[in-house]
Motif scaffolding. Structure first.
Motif, PDB file in Angstrom:
ATOM      1  N   HIS A 161       9.395 -22.867  10.352  1.00 43.87           N
ATOM      2  CA  HIS A 161       9.233 -21.916  11.456  1.00 43.87           C
ATOM      3  C   HIS A 161       7.771 -21.861  11.884  1.00 43.87           C
ATOM      4  O   HIS A 161       7.406 -21.131  12.789  1.00 43.87           O
ATOM      5  N   LEU A 162       6.928 -22.644  11.239  1.00 44.09           N
ATOM      6  CA  LEU A 162       5.484 -22.528  11.462  1.00 44.09           C
ATOM      7  C   LEU A 162       5.077 -22.960  12.863  1.00 44.09           C
ATOM      8  O   LEU A 162       4.107 -22.460  13.413  1.00 44.09           O
ATOM      9  N   LYS A 198      10.482 -20.840   4.726  1.00 39.13           N
ATOM     10  CA  LYS A 198       9.545 -21.449   3.789  1.00 39.13           C
ATOM     11  C   LYS A 198       8.343 -21.906   4.592  1.00 39.13           C
ATOM     12  O   LYS A 198       8.494 -22.441   5.673  1.00 39.13           O
ATOM     13  N   HIS A 199       7.190 -21.682   4.036  1.00 42.65           N
ATOM     14  CA  HIS A 199       5.969 -22.101   4.727  1.00 42.65           C
ATOM     15  C   HIS A 199       5.619 -23.491   4.228  1.00 42.65           C
ATOM     16  O   HIS A 199       4.675 -23.667   3.475  1.00 42.65           O
ATOM     17  N   ASP A 200       6.442 -24.466   4.615  1.00 45.49           N
ATOM     18  CA  ASP A 200       6.196 -25.801   4.094  1.00 45.49           C
ATOM     19  C   ASP A 200       5.740 -26.750   5.187  1.00 45.49           C
ATOM     20  O   ASP A 200       6.022 -26.569   6.352  1.00 45.49           O
ATOM     21  N   ILE A 201       4.982 -27.747   4.755  1.00 48.45           N
ATOM     22  CA  ILE A 201       4.416 -28.719   5.679  1.00 48.45           C
ATOM     23  C   ILE A 201       4.780 -30.125   5.213  1.00 48.45           C
ATOM     24  O   ILE A 201       5.107 -30.333   4.043  1.00 48.45           O
ATOM     25  N   ILE A 236       4.922 -29.792   1.110  1.00 42.59           N
ATOM     26  CA  ILE A 236       4.135 -28.849   0.323  1.00 42.59           C
ATOM     27  C   ILE A 236       4.420 -27.455   0.847  1.00 42.59           C
ATOM     28  O   ILE A 236       4.310 -27.196   2.050  1.00 42.59           O
ATOM     29  N   GLU A 237       4.817 -26.591  -0.068  1.00 45.70           N
ATOM     30  CA  GLU A 237       5.170 -25.233   0.324  1.00 45.70           C
ATOM     31  C   GLU A 237       4.063 -24.270  -0.096  1.00 45.70           C
ATOM     32  O   GLU A 237       3.647 -24.253  -1.251  1.00 45.70           O
ATOM     33  N   PHE A 238       3.607 -23.499   0.877  1.00 45.57           N
ATOM     34  CA  PHE A 238       2.554 -22.512   0.627  1.00 45.57           C
ATOM     35  C   PHE A 238       3.144 -21.112   0.523  1.00 45.57           C
ATOM     36  O   PHE A 238       4.184 -20.817   1.108  1.00 45.57           O
ATOM     37  N   LEU A 285       3.004 -23.198  -3.618  1.00 42.24           N
ATOM     38  CA  LEU A 285       4.159 -22.819  -4.440  1.00 42.24           C
ATOM     39  C   LEU A 285       4.855 -24.045  -5.003  1.00 42.24           C
ATOM     40  O   LEU A 285       5.301 -24.048  -6.130  1.00 42.24           O
ATOM     41  N   LYS A 286       4.949 -25.080  -4.159  1.00 44.08           N
ATOM     42  CA  LYS A 286       5.727 -26.237  -4.583  1.00 44.08           C
ATOM     43  C   LYS A 286       5.275 -27.498  -3.864  1.00 44.08           C
ATOM     44  O   LYS A 286       4.970 -27.464  -2.684  1.00 44.08           O
TER      45      LYS A 286
END
Length: 108
Positions: free
Chosen positions: A95-96, A14-17, A61-63, A42-43
């Motif tokens: 994983h960012l 997930k690309h979340d921050i 926040i998920e991109f 996304l979310k």
């Protein structure tokens, strides 16, 4: 089976921050709006206290796109929202950080 494992890994990507130091009046809608300027969100997940249901002052926040998530970390940290300078960083599950390293971006 290895194939199943691979699928699970992709789902975990997930690309979340992490977004912290939020004013308690901040809504998911406001966060969605602010971060949508960077990329497709996304979310938005506001974290609340399980006992009181009150916001704990941070959110995830998920991109859709990893580059957008990295851009948000770079550009939205210290952004002022509802009178507070928000903190934007990698989330623990993300994983960012590894990706940023690969791209030679020093965001720490």
């Amino acid at each position: 089976p290895p194939q199943q494992q691979q699928q699970q890994q992709q789902q975990q990507q997930k690309h979340d921050i992490f977004v912290g130091n939020l004013a308690f009046s901040t809504t998911e809608e406001q966060l969605h709006q602010a971060f949508s300027e960077i990329g497709r969100v996304l979310k938005v997940r506001m974290v609340t206290d399980l006992e009181t249901g009150k916001p704990r002052g941070f959110a995830f926040i998920e991109f859709e796109d990893p580059q957008a998530a990295l851009s948000a970390i770079r550009n939205m940290n210290d952004y002022e929202l509802n009178g507070r300078r928000i903190r934007v960083n990698f989330s623990n599950s993300s994983h960012l950080e590894a990706l940023a390293g690969k791209l030679g971006m020093d965001l720490s």
